[in-house]
Design a protein around this motif. Sequence first.
Motif: not given
Length: 366
Positions: A105-127
């Motif tokens: 059994n383990y208990i781990l610290s966390t950080l908010s997902a809201d502060d995680f930088p990611n590329h959720q909004n991706f608009n493409h011009i070619s596919n």
Amino acid sequence: MKFTIQNDILVENLKKITRLLIKNVSFPILENILIQIENGILSLTTTNLEIELVSKIKIITKYTPGKITISGRKILNICRNLSEKSEVKMQLKEKKMYVSCENSNYILSTLSADDFPNHQNFNHISNFHISSNILKEMIEKTEFSMGKQDVRYYLNGMLLEKKDNFLRSVATDGYRLAISYSKLEKDINFFSIIIPSKAVMELSRLLNTQVQLLNILIGTNSIRIYIKDLIFTTQLIEGEYPDYESVLFKEKKNPIIANCTLLKKSLLRAAILAHEKFCGIEIKIEKNKFKVLSDNQEEETAEDLFDINYLGDTIEISINVYYLLDVINNIKSENIILFLNKSKSSIQIEAENNSLNAYIIMLLKR
């Protein structure tokens, strides 16, 4: 947030993405993995701000949706030391991640997902779609010519563009150039992008997998590639790539044809005594003979000779031996073809019976 997953599946997917984890005192969340579960899909995401990797796993057991970030290294080390086929249970309670498996059994610290930088909004011009083995080969044929920490930042990457119904990969450091072509089955919107060298190397590693069809989306400042259950996204280098077509030979006369194996062995023998800093060798071709000569700062010399089928004018050039060896190592045909330009400032190299790859090397002043 709550879910259960088989340990070997979790470890396999963690290994795919944890290479991006970096130690960052000012931005500690970069040491974490974003864990998100919704609609029956568990997503594991890592980023170093330039590259993002997302691994997706289908969950068939009951779960509670949610998202959080936890230390990537810690969770990977925990799971590596658990039984392969054991069930790992993870539950978020009061901003702590509880991990349990069999008698551990383990208990781990966390950080908010809201502060995680990611590329959720991706608009493409070619596919477009392309086979993974084709893209991997195009990378392998050109990546060695990319710039390394060049002040001309646009050279520290690989050009990928659609032109004349071909996909082209191009790399140059200003002293040599490599280009590879692949015909596209369908017409797509034009694009011309520069992928950073680190992203090129990471992508090449990810393509060491069974052959599959890739879905590639080109954005205005990033590229996204779907590799089965893995999503690779990277930022692009802004800037105008050099006019590489002006360097390619428009006329290819008096070809010099040499056996790849013989040439490689000859170059390796001469390279032993090449100058440590300039790595230059002399090549002299006349009367069906290909001669390679080298010397160094200690006034040592080497000479190697082998036969070729050449009856043209005598040719004498100087070249970086390792640039030439890099090209030969990427040519799989029995013979190699060399062309010399009119000004005798560069050579163009191609594989016999293969016009989809070409290499230019600038010659050294004699």
